[in-house]
Design an enzyme around this catalytic site. Sequence first.
Site, PDB file in Angstrom:
ATOM      1  N   GLU A  58       0.816  -1.200   0.000  1.00 23.15           N
ATOM      2  CA  GLU A  58       0.000   0.000   0.000  1.00 23.15           C
ATOM      3  C   GLU A  58       0.860   1.265   0.000  1.00 23.15           C
ATOM      4  OE1 GLU A  58      -2.227  -2.876   2.850  1.00 23.15           O
ATOM      5  OE2 GLU A  58      -0.232  -2.657   1.972  1.00 23.15           O
ATOM      6  N   SER A 178      20.294 -42.218  -9.519  1.00 24.83           N
ATOM      7  CA  SER A 178      19.079 -41.460  -9.835  1.00 24.83           C
ATOM      8  C   SER A 178      19.345 -40.237 -10.704  1.00 24.83           C
ATOM      9  CB  SER A 178      18.392 -41.009  -8.533  1.00 24.83           C
ATOM     10  OG  SER A 178      19.239 -40.145  -7.799  1.00 24.83           O
ATOM     11  N   LEU A 214      21.144 -28.634  -1.197  1.00 25.01           N
ATOM     12  CA  LEU A 214      19.852 -28.001  -0.901  1.00 25.01           C
ATOM     13  C   LEU A 214      19.954 -26.481  -1.006  1.00 25.01           C
ATOM     14  CD1 LEU A 214      18.187 -30.058   1.986  1.00 25.01           C
ATOM     15  CD2 LEU A 214      17.939 -30.295  -0.490  1.00 25.01           C
ATOM     16  N   GLY A 315      14.083 -39.284   0.779  1.00 26.39           N
ATOM     17  CA  GLY A 315      13.847 -40.619   0.252  1.00 26.39           C
ATOM     18  C   GLY A 315      12.470 -41.144   0.600  1.00 26.39           C
ATOM     19  N   THR A 317      11.380 -43.308   2.719  1.00 23.75           N
ATOM     20  CA  THR A 317      10.980 -43.505   4.119  1.00 23.75           C
ATOM     21  C   THR A 317      10.473 -42.218   4.735  1.00 23.75           C
ATOM     22  OG1 THR A 317      12.547 -45.331   4.398  1.00 23.75           O
ATOM     23  CG2 THR A 317      11.750 -44.244   6.386  1.00 23.75           C
TER      24      THR A 317
END
Length: 383
Positions: A58, A178, A214, A315, A317
């Site tokens: 604003e 992977s 990460l 993962g 789990t």
Amino acid sequence: MTSPFSPTDESWMQHALALAERGAWTTKPNPMVGCVLVAGDQIVGEGWHQWTGQAHAEVLALQAAGDRARGASAYVTLEPCNRHGRTPPCVDALIAAGVARVVFASADPSQHDDNAAATDGIERLRAAGIRVEGGLLADAARELNRGFFSRIERNRPWLRVKLGMSLDGRTALADGQSQWITGAHARADVMAWRARSSALLTGSSTVRHDNPRLTVRLDDAPTLTPDATPASAESAFVPPLRVVLDTGLAIPVDSHLLDGSVATLVFHAGSARPAAHFMQTTTIAVPEQRGLLDLATVLAELARRGCNEVQVEAGATLAGAFVAAGLCDELLLYVAPRLLGDSARALLRLPALTELAAAQSWQWHHVQHLGDDLRLCLRPPAA
């Protein structure tokens, strides 16, 4: 019941929501907010909240409008604040500018607590002769700030579980290979979702096997997708907190997550004691349930630290534990058009079912092509 809002009102609020999204990477822990000031049929000022501790939407819109704000209508995606925080109340600024009308999309739950002095902003605006109306595109405003509303109303962040998988629901070969199941477009998209997250959470097993960083690497994301990216072209972002669930504080000394480059929080069991190589992290003991860290306690602590959206990159789990506990608000699945076979690693580890009726149900939220891959976003059925 007839809506008090016109199609023109909706158009201006949609524009305000698009402005608000420009702060998706930078406003956390504050909500994303946009404001449009309209006089007649013209925008005379607009703004969005860009950084925590700096001017609200604003105020920026009023500064852009100058004297043209007097008698204008203000379209704001969140109820104007009436608190003295890091910045003065926006209610004061709107009154001083002499706007004639304030339309907001959603009420601000952080304004409505036991502090009466902080909750009478709407009454103050009306007492100053300003017409105030709320609820325009409220669902869209809540969706935009789903993490903020989750943290304030549920005392836990919005939890998103991100996984990459093959057509047959496998995340890696049996030996753990992977990289890479999905393609470059999907990996770029993940960086955009990381950038809007308050925290990225993983488990000690993933740290030991993959040694992830990460971090948000925007250089790796040349083609970011609109659904995950702020509407603006700015590349600035607030680095998400890195979070590790490590029951026994067993991740090795050479783990990237212990390098001190980004703030890192490690949750562990009360019996564990941090070794010297954890000195550049914050370690917090939490209770255990059946040999696992109490996930609800973890999320409550992250909410206390101002985390709105948490993205789990772990993962089968740990990801499965969040899903099984009913703590996952959103599944973000990247599907590659390849088959890995039944010996490859499964997507989620979940309790065995004895009957099909007990299976968890999810609803499609959106599906999008990313190069050769698909991005699937699913959510639990609405309560």
